[in-house]
Write a protein that holds these residues in place. Sequence first.
Motif, PDB file in Angstrom:
ATOM      1  N   PHE A 114      11.223 -11.952  -3.809  1.00 37.80           N
ATOM      2  CA  PHE A 114      10.972 -10.511  -3.963  1.00 37.80           C
ATOM      3  C   PHE A 114      12.193  -9.721  -3.478  1.00 37.80           C
ATOM      4  N   PRO A 115      13.352  -9.923  -4.090  1.00 40.28           N
ATOM      5  CA  PRO A 115      14.543  -9.207  -3.612  1.00 40.28           C
ATOM      6  C   PRO A 115      14.402  -7.700  -3.772  1.00 40.28           C
ATOM      7  N   GLU A 116      13.595  -7.290  -4.738  1.00 43.80           N
ATOM      8  CA  GLU A 116      13.434  -5.846  -4.963  1.00 43.80           C
ATOM      9  C   GLU A 116      12.629  -5.181  -3.854  1.00 43.80           C
ATOM     10  N   LEU A 117      12.033  -5.987  -2.978  1.00 48.81           N
ATOM     11  CA  LEU A 117      11.228  -5.428  -1.887  1.00 48.81           C
ATOM     12  C   LEU A 117      11.852  -5.711  -0.525  1.00 48.81           C
ATOM     13  N   HIS A 118      13.115  -6.045  -0.499  1.00 46.27           N
ATOM     14  CA  HIS A 118      13.802  -6.274   0.776  1.00 46.27           C
ATOM     15  C   HIS A 118      15.049  -5.403   0.848  1.00 46.27           C
ATOM     16  N   GLY A 119      15.245  -4.778   1.991  1.00 48.63           N
ATOM     17  CA  GLY A 119      16.403  -3.911   2.192  1.00 48.63           C
ATOM     18  C   GLY A 119      15.979  -2.562   2.735  1.00 48.63           C
ATOM     19  N   ALA A 120      16.933  -1.815   3.255  1.00 54.72           N
ATOM     20  CA  ALA A 120      16.632  -0.500   3.825  1.00 54.72           C
ATOM     21  C   ALA A 120      16.419   0.550   2.745  1.00 54.72           C
ATOM     22  N   GLU A 121      17.002   0.299   1.573  1.00 52.85           N
ATOM     23  CA  GLU A 121      16.802   1.200   0.433  1.00 52.85           C
ATOM     24  C   GLU A 121      16.412   0.330  -0.762  1.00 52.85           C
ATOM     25  N   LEU A 122      15.298   0.607  -1.366  1.00 54.15           N
ATOM     26  CA  LEU A 122      14.840  -0.227  -2.479  1.00 54.15           C
ATOM     27  C   LEU A 122      15.016   0.497  -3.811  1.00 54.15           C
ATOM     28  N   ASP A 123      15.160  -0.312  -4.858  1.00 53.68           N
ATOM     29  CA  ASP A 123      15.165   0.225  -6.220  1.00 53.68           C
ATOM     30  C   ASP A 123      13.743   0.714  -6.509  1.00 53.68           C
ATOM     31  N   ALA A 124      13.601   2.027  -6.671  1.00 54.74           N
ATOM     32  CA  ALA A 124      12.253   2.611  -6.762  1.00 54.74           C
ATOM     33  C   ALA A 124      11.484   2.067  -7.967  1.00 54.74           C
ATOM     34  N   TYR A 144       0.837  -1.202   0.000  1.00 61.70           N
ATOM     35  CA  TYR A 144       0.000   0.000   0.000  1.00 61.70           C
ATOM     36  C   TYR A 144       0.875   1.256   0.000  1.00 61.70           C
ATOM     37  N   GLY A 145       1.931   1.232   0.832  1.00 57.68           N
ATOM     38  CA  GLY A 145       2.765   2.421   0.963  1.00 57.68           C
ATOM     39  C   GLY A 145       3.476   2.764  -0.339  1.00 57.68           C
ATOM     40  N   ILE A 146       4.086   1.757  -0.951  1.00 63.69           N
ATOM     41  CA  ILE A 146       4.779   2.026  -2.215  1.00 63.69           C
ATOM     42  C   ILE A 146       3.760   2.418  -3.286  1.00 63.69           C
ATOM     43  N   GLY A 147       2.605   1.738  -3.251  1.00 59.91           N
ATOM     44  CA  GLY A 147       1.544   2.087  -4.203  1.00 59.91           C
ATOM     45  C   GLY A 147       1.090   3.527  -4.025  1.00 59.91           C
ATOM     46  N   ALA A 148       1.156   4.022  -2.776  1.00 56.26           N
ATOM     47  CA  ALA A 148       0.710   5.397  -2.496  1.00 56.26           C
ATOM     48  C   ALA A 148       1.842   6.406  -2.674  1.00 56.26           C
ATOM     49  N   GLY A 149       2.979   5.954  -3.166  1.00 49.14           N
ATOM     50  CA  GLY A 149       4.033   6.896  -3.515  1.00 49.14           C
ATOM     51  C   GLY A 149       5.181   6.994  -2.537  1.00 49.14           C
ATOM     52  N   CYS A 150       5.178   6.170  -1.505  1.00 46.02           N
ATOM     53  CA  CYS A 150       6.289   6.209  -0.554  1.00 46.02           C
ATOM     54  C   CYS A 150       7.478   5.415  -1.108  1.00 46.02           C
TER      55      CYS A 150
END
Lengths: 476, 273
Positions: free
Chosen positions: B233-243, B199-205
């Motif tokens: 889902f490696p793209e969704l794990h980590g403190a900084e994600l590939d936007a 939801y958060g990434i979908g909402a622009g975070c």
Amino acid sequence: MVDIRKLEVPDTVTLLPGATQYLSDADATPVEMTAAVKQIVGDLTGRVLVVGAHPVAWLAQQALTCDMTVVVRGIPDAAQIATEAGEAAVFCGSLASFSERGFDTVVSLTDLSRVLSLEEDPRTWRQVFDDLCSRVSEGGRLICGIENDRGLHRLVGPANPRSSDGDLDWDLMATWDRSRPRTAEQVAAVAEGQVWSCYPRWRKTVVVDAGELSPGQRAARDAAVFTAAARPLFGPDPLWHVEAAAAADRTRDIAAGWLLDTAPASRTGAWRTARDLSAQELSPVDASARPLMAVVGELLAANDVPRLREHLQAWAQWHQAHPETSADLALTVIGEGGEFESIAASGEGPLDAWAALASLVAIARGRGWRLPWPSPMSDETIVSILGAMARLPYRSRDQLSKLIVVVPSNPDELSALDKHELIARLERETAQVHTLRSRSNWTELQFVTTKVQKKVKTTKSRAVRAVRKVLKKALM
Amino acid sequence: MDSSNHWYGHSHILAAYCGLPDGPPPPIQGILQHGWTFVHGFGYGHQPPIGYTRFVWADVNRRRGQLIGWRQYLTIGAPFAYLMATEPEPPNAPEREGTIWYPFHGTADFETVEGNHQRLIDQIKDTETGPVTMCLYYVEYEQPHVRKIYEDAGFRVICHGNRGTKWAGATTNFLHKQLAELRRHKRVASNRLSTAIFYGIGAGCEGAVYGDPMDFVGVKDGFDGQRLLEATFPELHGAELDAIASRATVAAELGMNLLLSPEELSLVLGWKN
């Protein structure tokens, strides 16, 4: 239906995006490593990548002699391979997520539609094929299996991929994706190499051919395909399609699929898996030759008993002169001039002519061929009649009953009940019921008539009423 | 129909999208996926009856369902995606600030999450540079000692409301409140990949998944995907994600490009003949 269960993944499995929890191709989709297939693939050496589900025992064996990496999409399959083929490096997920390249040999015998992970967006056949090719080092070898959408197994199967709705009925590639090759010629156009046609089932290839065959090799290949499709004994008759394709010289069109080998060994010709599970290269036969069983089947259906007798006698005499040769009518071919040849492997049975006739009866019964004899007649009696026609030495009924082949009740890919078989079965059973009722009425009529004649505990008027009643039932 | 259709105000959002008047939405002729999942679209306790449609967010759920013998799936996209479509972010919205952090939660039905909250707080403080809003699930929010741990850490502690149970107690504007909070924050984070991250990434975070995942006590077999999800889902794990990569995955998992028209949605939900 699969139960949701705890995720069990050995640490030796590397999970990739696209790994699927409950998907196992192990039971349903691997191509069996029959002798015919093994003689194409050979023993693997060097750095090898295997993509998709393959028999685990074969993987374990090959992993001992090469540096093997396996990529599968289902976690249960990856877990099994990691456990039973410990020498192989096992990755689970989408091929697109697997980054390694530069393999000496890449093997993917299952169809590419069974390689694509259902976790990823659909890709075309060509996209997955190109992905596979990109893994092969320069000068390396790719062996890729392509199932034929128009293969024999599809012609006689109970459902096509659009109507079939089993749990594993996934084809993430569009059914009519135009990038997918659908003839041997189209496969040959995809990449340079040898195109082997596989018969009669995609999951169990018994016969393969390399395409460039002499007329005699083609006849032997067609006979071998007939033999392979004649068994098992239950369900619709794929042999009609096999014979029609052979007569039209279009047998390759009904291949279950093809194996594309970009760096083939020097093997060519046609090969079959003999019943002792060895690979046998098929020697040319007379170009006009057809399986004797096909000819006999036609004569049975035509009720042409005189010509049937003639053929059986000639066959029995030929076999008597060649007692070391298989008597199997499906492995024996007959040329237009009436000469017999065998395509059986050395030592392949049965050597007993009676057993061959029992096998013929089993196939005729199981496949629902028309027969000249009433349907209630037992298999033993029919075998006895055929043996008498061939003038074989007498066998008692007890001896023959040991040869009778029990027709299995479980269908397989080539013998599931389709609409043709359902209708044929209904007609056969209706005829059998009608025949049995007629026989029963006849017997009853005989009984009542006998009682009338002997004046046993009945009056004349009662007997006449009984006879009328029986006649009325018999005429219904 | 199934009470889970009303959880988080899902049925209310769809009713508004379809133009139905305010008030309790009519029964949905099927079962709505109520949270992001990697299994088959539904929770452990959900066995949607044969003959009713399973409404799922993403097409991959339909494919996963087929594997386990389930049929009658219809991919419609997530109710949260309908809410975002209905209420787009205003162009003059205030600048986003800080991180909204969703610690992985238990459920009112089966599972609890147990672990060292202080260790998680330390990891959050080591990672986040701006103010942190800790959003607790109502199950944990209603435990004063848990709430106090995060308050004592200096975080702003909030809760979006109740999920609801058996057609009662649902905060029908749950997702409205969540969307508003998400749009206030620059980042969204959690210690396990879960619905709130989508939801958060979908909402622009900007998204982040890091920190002690804690123990998921009572989780049913097949529903603990920690190792699987890190791999798949490696793209969704980590403190900084590939936007770009994370947004693409989120769009697919929420079915953001698959939303039905109000007309079609009304028909498939059984709200219109």
